[in-house]
Design a protein around this motif. Structure first.
Motif, mmCIF file in Angstrom:
data_model
loop_
_atom_site.group_PDB
_atom_site.id
_atom_site.type_symbol
_atom_site.label_atom_id
_atom_site.label_comp_id
_atom_site.label_asym_id
_atom_site.label_seq_id
_atom_site.Cartn_x
_atom_site.Cartn_y
_atom_site.Cartn_z
ATOM 1 N N LEU A 194 0.856 -1.181 0.000
ATOM 2 C CA LEU A 194 0.000 0.000 0.000
ATOM 3 C C LEU A 194 0.896 1.237 0.000
ATOM 4 O O LEU A 194 1.783 1.365 0.841
ATOM 5 C CB LEU A 194 -0.881 -0.020 1.248
ATOM 6 C CG LEU A 194 -2.080 0.915 1.321
ATOM 7 C CD1 LEU A 194 -3.093 0.591 0.232
ATOM 8 C CD2 LEU A 194 -2.728 0.811 2.694
ATOM 9 N N GLN A 214 -5.305 2.799 -1.658
ATOM 10 C CA GLN A 214 -6.372 2.708 -0.679
ATOM 11 C C GLN A 214 -7.741 2.574 -1.350
ATOM 12 O O GLN A 214 -8.595 1.822 -0.892
ATOM 13 C CB GLN A 214 -6.356 3.954 0.220
ATOM 14 C CG GLN A 214 -7.351 3.900 1.365
ATOM 15 C CD GLN A 214 -7.035 2.823 2.377
ATOM 16 O OE1 GLN A 214 -5.873 2.575 2.669
ATOM 17 N NE2 GLN A 214 -8.065 2.175 2.894
ATOM 18 N N PRO A 229 -3.085 -6.160 1.056
ATOM 19 C CA PRO A 229 -1.726 -5.634 1.258
ATOM 20 C C PRO A 229 -0.904 -6.524 2.189
ATOM 21 O O PRO A 229 -1.394 -6.970 3.226
ATOM 22 C CB PRO A 229 -1.966 -4.261 1.879
ATOM 23 C CG PRO A 229 -3.395 -3.929 1.591
ATOM 24 C CD PRO A 229 -4.108 -5.240 1.563
ATOM 25 N N SER A 232 2.820 -1.780 3.898
ATOM 26 C CA SER A 232 2.435 -0.422 3.519
ATOM 27 C C SER A 232 3.613 0.512 3.727
ATOM 28 O O SER A 232 4.475 0.276 4.583
ATOM 29 C CB SER A 232 1.231 0.054 4.333
ATOM 30 O OG SER A 232 1.591 0.251 5.684
ATOM 31 N N ASP A 234 4.265 4.065 5.051
ATOM 32 C CA ASP A 234 3.540 5.030 5.866
ATOM 33 C C ASP A 234 4.472 5.553 6.944
ATOM 34 O O ASP A 234 5.614 5.079 7.083
ATOM 35 C CB ASP A 234 2.308 4.368 6.499
ATOM 36 C CG ASP A 234 1.174 5.357 6.763
ATOM 37 O OD1 ASP A 234 1.463 6.568 6.914
ATOM 38 O OD2 ASP A 234 0.012 4.924 6.823
ATOM 39 N N ASN A 243 -5.468 1.873 7.746
ATOM 40 C CA ASN A 243 -4.955 1.776 6.384
ATOM 41 C C ASN A 243 -3.609 1.062 6.311
ATOM 42 O O ASN A 243 -3.012 0.950 5.263
ATOM 43 C CB ASN A 243 -4.832 3.167 5.743
ATOM 44 C CG ASN A 243 -3.810 4.040 6.447
ATOM 45 O OD1 ASN A 243 -3.537 3.845 7.628
ATOM 46 N ND2 ASN A 243 -3.250 4.989 5.730
ATOM 47 N N THR A 244 -3.121 0.546 7.442
ATOM 48 C CA THR A 244 -1.909 -0.268 7.438
ATOM 49 C C THR A 244 -2.327 -1.733 7.401
ATOM 50 O O THR A 244 -3.471 -2.069 7.720
ATOM 51 C CB THR A 244 -1.047 0.007 8.687
ATOM 52 O OG1 THR A 244 -1.840 -0.231 9.852
ATOM 53 C CG2 THR A 244 -0.550 1.427 8.704
#
Length: 408
Positions: A194, A214, A229, A232, A234, A243-244
């Motif tokens: 990601l 995303q 994913p 990621s 980030d 979102n991880t």
């Protein structure tokens, strides 16, 4: 269509856009009610500075960057400046409102030029170059100097929108967060990663992995099975964010760059012109302090997150030399690619010169900031950039391109 930097005429289309924007904001953006009168000897009238940032009070840019900016700008007893800060999107919106700030709804505010590529082609190009750099403070300083002192069309993009750019900071560095241990090129190959943007899409693909966005993760509603994913890219502070990858167990502190390019202390140009020279100089001093403070706060957040990774069940993995070399090589190549795109898509004919200038500035600051911290960083940034600006003339008189546009 062609555009040129370094003070040269940069294309009829750019000049036309500049003239239209100048007319739109120059006719209707009057100084705020609290704006200072023209400079007079002994004038101590207090000017209220309405500042707006679409971020919460705990954000590094607000809690540290704006605090340092305001503290230094108002430190002198004769500053005549009094700040009133609006946060969480009040006044100009959470996205960093370009038009509200240009129209004078606030006197200062945060603007993100990358959200307005048509208005900021030069600045967007320099921002892309800065994203890939390892040393965040050096990248922010290099971009700040380049826009303020070395790329007139970059500064003119702000002036054409009725705004004045005072510098940029660096957000926290990006790291690799993953479900499994990734410390070699082979361990990364074939993984779904990601990413935070297109530059990292290219890096991931070049490393033999597959970039995931995303937006794609929500595609299941239309019957498409989204990719899962494995990792990621980030900031380290995001260990527990949704979102991880679900249940991250490893973090690899690869030097994957970070976001630079936001303009946190953007000034409405009419308001700037209404200030006296002393007050403009104080805002320039404040910008140096605020940029360093915001960047330092981000860096401290990153260090604390890595140091506390074990408490969250996350193992810190050191990448091997081969993976680090590969990432750096890809970053270097991406600079050349960005120059090619700027030349072909944006018509910036001296894109290679801008790239060379950025790299030289970055190398300078990488050396200067190698051991400098805190107040030393502020002194370096002030000496190298802000002390060279003529506060009485900067952004207060027509630029070369503005004068040329007005003749047409």
């Amino acid at each position: 269509m062609t555009r040129r930097c370094a003070g040269r005429r940069h294309g009829l289309r750019a000049i036309a856009l500049f003239a239209v924007a100048l007319h739109a904001v120059g006719m209707g953006a009057a100084p705020s009610a609290g704006a200072a009168a023209p400079e007079k000897a002994g004038d101590t009238k207090v000017t209220e500075v309405r500042a707006a940032v679409g971020l919460p009070s705990t954000h590094p840019v607000v809690a540290e960057g704006w605090r340092a900016f305001e503290q230094l700008a108002t430190a002198a007893p004769d500053s005549g400046l009094k700040f009133r800060l609006f946060i969480n999107g009040a006044v100009i919106g959470a996205s960093g409102g370009l038009e509200p700030l240009a129209q004078g709804d606030a006197d200062l505010g945060l603007v993100v030029p990358a959200r307005y590529p048509e208005q900021f082609p030069f600045t967007g190009y320099v921002t892309e170059l800065a994203l890939a750099s390892e040393n965040g403070m050096a990248a922010a300083a290099a971009m700040t100097e380049q826009i303020l002192l070395g790329c007139q069309p970059c500064a003119d993009e702000f002036l054409g929108q009725g705004l004045v750019f005072l510098g940029t900071y660096s957000a926290a560095p990006y790291v690799l967060i993953s479900k499994t241990r990734i410390d070699t090129p082979a361990a990364l190959k074939g993984r779904n990663v990601l990413t935070p943007g297109s530059i990292w899409d290219r890096w991931v693909a070049s490393l033999g992995a597959r970039p995931v966005h995303q937006a794609a993760l929500g595609a299941a509603v239309s019957g498409v099975v989204p990719p899962v994913p494995d990792a990621s890219i980030d900031v380290a502070l995001s260990f527990n964010q949704p979102n991880t990858p679900q249940g991250p167990r490893f973090v690899t502190p690869l030097r994957l760059g970070g976001y630079r390019g936001a303009s946190p202390f953007t000034v409405n140009r009419s308001f700037w012109r209404a200030l006296n020279t002393r007050q403009r100089a104080l805002l320039l001093d404040g910008a140096a302090a605020g940029i360093v403070a915001a960047t330092d706060a981000y860096e401290e957040q990153a260090r604390s997150a890595i140091a506390g990774a074990a408490d969250k069940g996350v193992t810190v993995v050191q990448p091997d030399a081969a993976l680090e070399r590969l990432v750096r090589s890809i970053a270097e190549q991406d600079g050349e690619r960005a120059a090619g795109v700027a030349r072909e898509r944006e018509g910036i004919v001296d894109a290679d010169e801008i790239l060379a200038q950025y790299r030289a500035l970055y190398a300078k600051y990488d050396g200067l900031f190698r051991t400098a911290t805190g107040e030393d960083r502020v002194r370096i940034l002030s000496r190298e950039v802000y002390d060279k600006i003529d506060a009485g003339r900067f952004a207060a008189i027509p630029s070369t391109d503005e004068a040329e546009a007005n003749k047409k």
